[in-house]
Design a protein around this motif. Sequence first.
Motif, PDB file in Angstrom:
ATOM      1  N   ARG A 153       0.798  -1.232   0.000  1.00 11.47           N
ATOM      2  CA  ARG A 153       0.000   0.000   0.000  1.00 11.47           C
ATOM      3  C   ARG A 153       0.828   1.279   0.000  1.00 11.47           C
ATOM      4  N   MET A 154       2.027   1.228   0.578  1.00 10.96           N
ATOM      5  CA  MET A 154       2.798   2.451   0.752  1.00 10.96           C
ATOM      6  C   MET A 154       4.097   2.490  -0.055  1.00 10.96           C
ATOM      7  N   ILE A 155       4.542   1.336  -0.550  1.00  6.97           N
ATOM      8  CA  ILE A 155       5.814   1.295  -1.278  1.00  6.97           C
ATOM      9  C   ILE A 155       5.604   1.081  -2.769  1.00  6.97           C
ATOM     10  N   LEU A 156       4.899   0.016  -3.131  1.00  2.00           N
ATOM     11  CA  LEU A 156       4.682  -0.278  -4.545  1.00  2.00           C
ATOM     12  C   LEU A 156       3.975   0.892  -5.228  1.00  2.00           C
ATOM     13  N   GLY A 157       4.546   1.352  -6.319  1.00  2.00           N
ATOM     14  CA  GLY A 157       3.953   2.446  -7.069  1.00  2.00           C
ATOM     15  C   GLY A 157       4.223   3.818  -6.498  1.00  2.00           C
ATOM     16  N   ARG A 158       4.908   3.884  -5.350  1.00  2.00           N
ATOM     17  CA  ARG A 158       5.165   5.182  -4.706  1.00  2.00           C
ATOM     18  C   ARG A 158       6.645   5.525  -4.644  1.00  2.00           C
ATOM     19  N   VAL A 159       7.506   4.506  -4.616  1.00  2.00           N
ATOM     20  CA  VAL A 159       8.938   4.756  -4.549  1.00  2.00           C
ATOM     21  C   VAL A 159       9.602   4.214  -5.806  1.00  2.00           C
ATOM     22  N   LYS A 160      10.772   4.749  -6.095  1.00  3.71           N
ATOM     23  CA  LYS A 160      11.441   4.397  -7.347  1.00  3.71           C
ATOM     24  C   LYS A 160      11.958   2.965  -7.346  1.00  3.71           C
ATOM     25  N   HIS A 161      12.423   2.510  -6.193  1.00  2.00           N
ATOM     26  CA  HIS A 161      13.041   1.186  -6.137  1.00  2.00           C
ATOM     27  C   HIS A 161      12.397   0.357  -5.022  1.00  2.00           C
ATOM     28  N   PRO A 162      11.186  -0.137  -5.239  1.00  2.00           N
ATOM     29  CA  PRO A 162      10.486  -0.896  -4.194  1.00  2.00           C
ATOM     30  C   PRO A 162      11.205  -2.177  -3.804  1.00  2.00           C
ATOM     31  N   ASP A 163      12.027  -2.709  -4.700  1.00  2.00           N
ATOM     32  CA  ASP A 163      12.721  -3.956  -4.403  1.00  2.00           C
ATOM     33  C   ASP A 163      13.712  -3.794  -3.248  1.00  2.00           C
ATOM     34  N   ILE A 164      14.186  -2.571  -3.012  1.00  2.00           N
ATOM     35  CA  ILE A 164      15.095  -2.334  -1.887  1.00  2.00           C
ATOM     36  C   ILE A 164      14.370  -2.603  -0.569  1.00  2.00           C
ATOM     37  N   VAL A 165      13.156  -2.078  -0.462  1.00  2.00           N
ATOM     38  CA  VAL A 165      12.352  -2.308   0.749  1.00  2.00           C
ATOM     39  C   VAL A 165      11.958  -3.770   0.845  1.00  2.00           C
ATOM     40  N   ARG A 166      11.604  -4.363  -0.291  1.00  2.00           N
ATOM     41  CA  ARG A 166      11.197  -5.777  -0.311  1.00  2.00           C
ATOM     42  C   ARG A 166      12.313  -6.659   0.230  1.00  2.00           C
ATOM     43  N   ARG A 167      13.532  -6.356  -0.168  1.00  2.00           N
ATOM     44  CA  ARG A 167      14.665  -7.163   0.283  1.00  2.00           C
ATOM     45  C   ARG A 167      14.880  -7.041   1.787  1.00  2.00           C
ATOM     46  N   ARG A 168      14.719  -5.850   2.322  1.00  2.00           N
ATOM     47  CA  ARG A 168      14.899  -5.657   3.762  1.00  2.00           C
ATOM     48  C   ARG A 168      13.805  -6.384   4.547  1.00  2.00           C
ATOM     49  N   ILE A 169      12.590  -6.427   3.999  1.00  2.00           N
ATOM     50  CA  ILE A 169      11.508  -7.182   4.653  1.00  2.00           C
ATOM     51  C   ILE A 169      11.829  -8.666   4.637  1.00  2.00           C
ATOM     52  N   ASP A 170      12.244  -9.173   3.476  1.00  2.00           N
ATOM     53  CA  ASP A 170      12.485 -10.604   3.318  1.00  2.00           C
ATOM     54  C   ASP A 170      13.724 -11.076   4.073  1.00  2.00           C
ATOM     55  N   LYS A 171      14.764 -10.233   4.126  1.00  2.00           N
ATOM     56  CA  LYS A 171      16.037 -10.662   4.692  1.00  2.00           C
ATOM     57  C   LYS A 171      16.205 -10.309   6.171  1.00  2.00           C
ATOM     58  N   ASP A 172      15.507  -9.291   6.647  1.00  2.00           N
ATOM     59  CA  ASP A 172      15.767  -8.828   8.014  1.00  2.00           C
ATOM     60  C   ASP A 172      14.510  -8.710   8.876  1.00  2.00           C
ATOM     61  N   ILE A 173      13.565  -7.886   8.442  1.00  2.00           N
ATOM     62  CA  ILE A 173      12.377  -7.652   9.274  1.00  2.00           C
ATOM     63  C   ILE A 173      11.572  -8.929   9.449  1.00  2.00           C
ATOM     64  N   GLY A 174      11.325  -9.633   8.360  1.00  2.00           N
ATOM     65  CA  GLY A 174      10.553 -10.872   8.436  1.00  2.00           C
ATOM     66  C   GLY A 174      11.192 -11.923   9.323  1.00  2.00           C
ATOM     67  N   PRO A 175      12.462 -12.289   9.089  1.00  2.00           N
ATOM     68  CA  PRO A 175      13.096 -13.324   9.918  1.00  2.00           C
ATOM     69  C   PRO A 175      13.192 -12.972  11.402  1.00  2.00           C
ATOM     70  N   HIS A 176      13.354 -11.692  11.735  1.00  2.00           N
ATOM     71  CA  HIS A 176      13.530 -11.305  13.132  1.00  2.00           C
ATOM     72  C   HIS A 176      12.210 -11.022  13.861  1.00  2.00           C
ATOM     73  N   LEU A 177      11.274 -10.391  13.164  1.00  2.00           N
ATOM     74  CA  LEU A 177      10.041  -9.949  13.833  1.00  2.00           C
ATOM     75  C   LEU A 177       8.776 -10.561  13.254  1.00  2.00           C
ATOM     76  N   GLY A 178       8.891 -11.203  12.099  1.00  2.00           N
ATOM     77  CA  GLY A 178       7.712 -11.598  11.326  1.00  2.00           C
ATOM     78  C   GLY A 178       6.662 -12.398  12.061  1.00  2.00           C
ATOM     79  N   LYS A 179       7.054 -13.325  12.944  1.00  2.00           N
ATOM     80  CA  LYS A 179       6.089 -14.202  13.604  1.00  2.00           C
ATOM     81  C   LYS A 179       5.419 -13.546  14.816  1.00  2.00           C
ATOM     82  N   LEU A 180       5.959 -12.443  15.272  1.00  2.00           N
ATOM     83  CA  LEU A 180       5.375 -11.767  16.433  1.00  2.00           C
ATOM     84  C   LEU A 180       4.077 -11.058  16.066  1.00  2.00           C
ATOM     85  N   LYS A 181       3.148 -11.014  17.018  1.00  2.00           N
ATOM     86  CA  LYS A 181       1.970 -10.177  16.832  1.00  2.00           C
ATOM     87  C   LYS A 181       2.411  -8.714  16.906  1.00  2.00           C
TER      88      LYS A 181
END
Length: 423
Positions: A118-146
């Motif tokens: 909702r906030m990255i795709l179509g709004r920033v020039k390089h959405p894949d940069i954010v996608r990579r940080r979600i997949d490689k860092d935010i998801g593995p560390h915090l993803g399962k938490l409520k």
Amino acid sequence: MGKLTDMQIKAWIKAKQHFEGQGDGDGLWLRYRENDKVPVWRFRYKFAGKSRVMQIGSYAEVSLSEARRTAEKLRARVALGYDVAAEKQERKAEALAKIEAENASIRVIDLANEYYERMILGRVKHPDIVRRRIDKDIGPHLGKLKVEDVKPRHVDDMLQAIVKRGAPTIANDVLRYTRRMFDYAIKRHQIEFNPASAFDVNDAGGKEESRDRVLSREELTQLFAAMKLAKGFSIENDLTIRLLLLLCVRKMELCAAPWKEFDLEEAVWHLPKERTKTGLDIDIPLPPLAISWLKQLKELAPHSSWILPARKMQHRMVPHIHEGTVGTALGKVKPHMPMVSPFTVHDLRRTARTHLAELGVDPVVAERCLNHRIKGVEGIYNRYDYFNERKDALNKWAFLLDALDKGEAYNVTPITKGQKKRA
């Protein structure tokens, strides 16, 4: 009728002899209806003058001796004035409510994906940069938490893990995206407090210093040689490094480039302002060497709309290679350059700019080769694009790179302004 026995109960089951109730005494009853697979234990009692019944469990789950012990505890509780059947219903309702709340809870990975879509795709020039940080860092560390369970210590643990692996700049990026993601959750009424709000760069990777690393001519020759030796370093990666060096563009300007921006016949790359850091569109002249490299990429992926399409199992939302792909690939080359000081993909543009200066290219032309804005009053009034001058500059740079690749140009004499005038 006397007390029940296991032998008697098993005989009823074997004979499929059904009944509404067989008493064991003291409120314990066994029911075996037509639709019961096995008999069911029930506790009968009176509360406030009314008959009450509470189911204890099936005979398969609760043995006769266990049923008697349970009935004894329930009788004692009833004697103290508790409605045990009502208590059971309350516990059941609480458990169901907890399960429903658990199922309805939003996990951090769900929040991250929603924020990305909702906030990255179509709004920033390089959405894949954010996608990579979600997949490689935010998801593995915090993803399962409520989302509501994330505490500052969880954020700190994530940042410190990134720093420990030697990626302080990435830690700063992750902190920035995490803070914005939880701010988004606050706006969506999912949480009331941002667990990342108290952190700054000093808690992550620290203040980022400007780099000054430039590869010399000899180091560039070693780089070209090493790229041919490195195992797992693909032709695509080799051509990507070469094009980044030659065309002086930013990494994602090339990695996210669609073929529709290129006119190989006219030897021009039309880079739109939507994909540039400065917000300036630019026509980039393509030297013959760049044309030959681009044609090789076309042959490697003839049906793709992207010059560097996504590889293997990369995220389906990003059709071209990720921003970290080239850097990861470069790591395979560095072991073959043991005497060369560390450098990154980001150092290639600075390297190109430095060598353009050594070749005698006018500073304004060299800055425009990098699509930098011209500073001061001249930048305001001078709208000339320097296309032909940039074409000449990149052709000289291409000649030098080709010579370096062949190991022939350590001592190519830079073209000075005085030589240029005499020519």
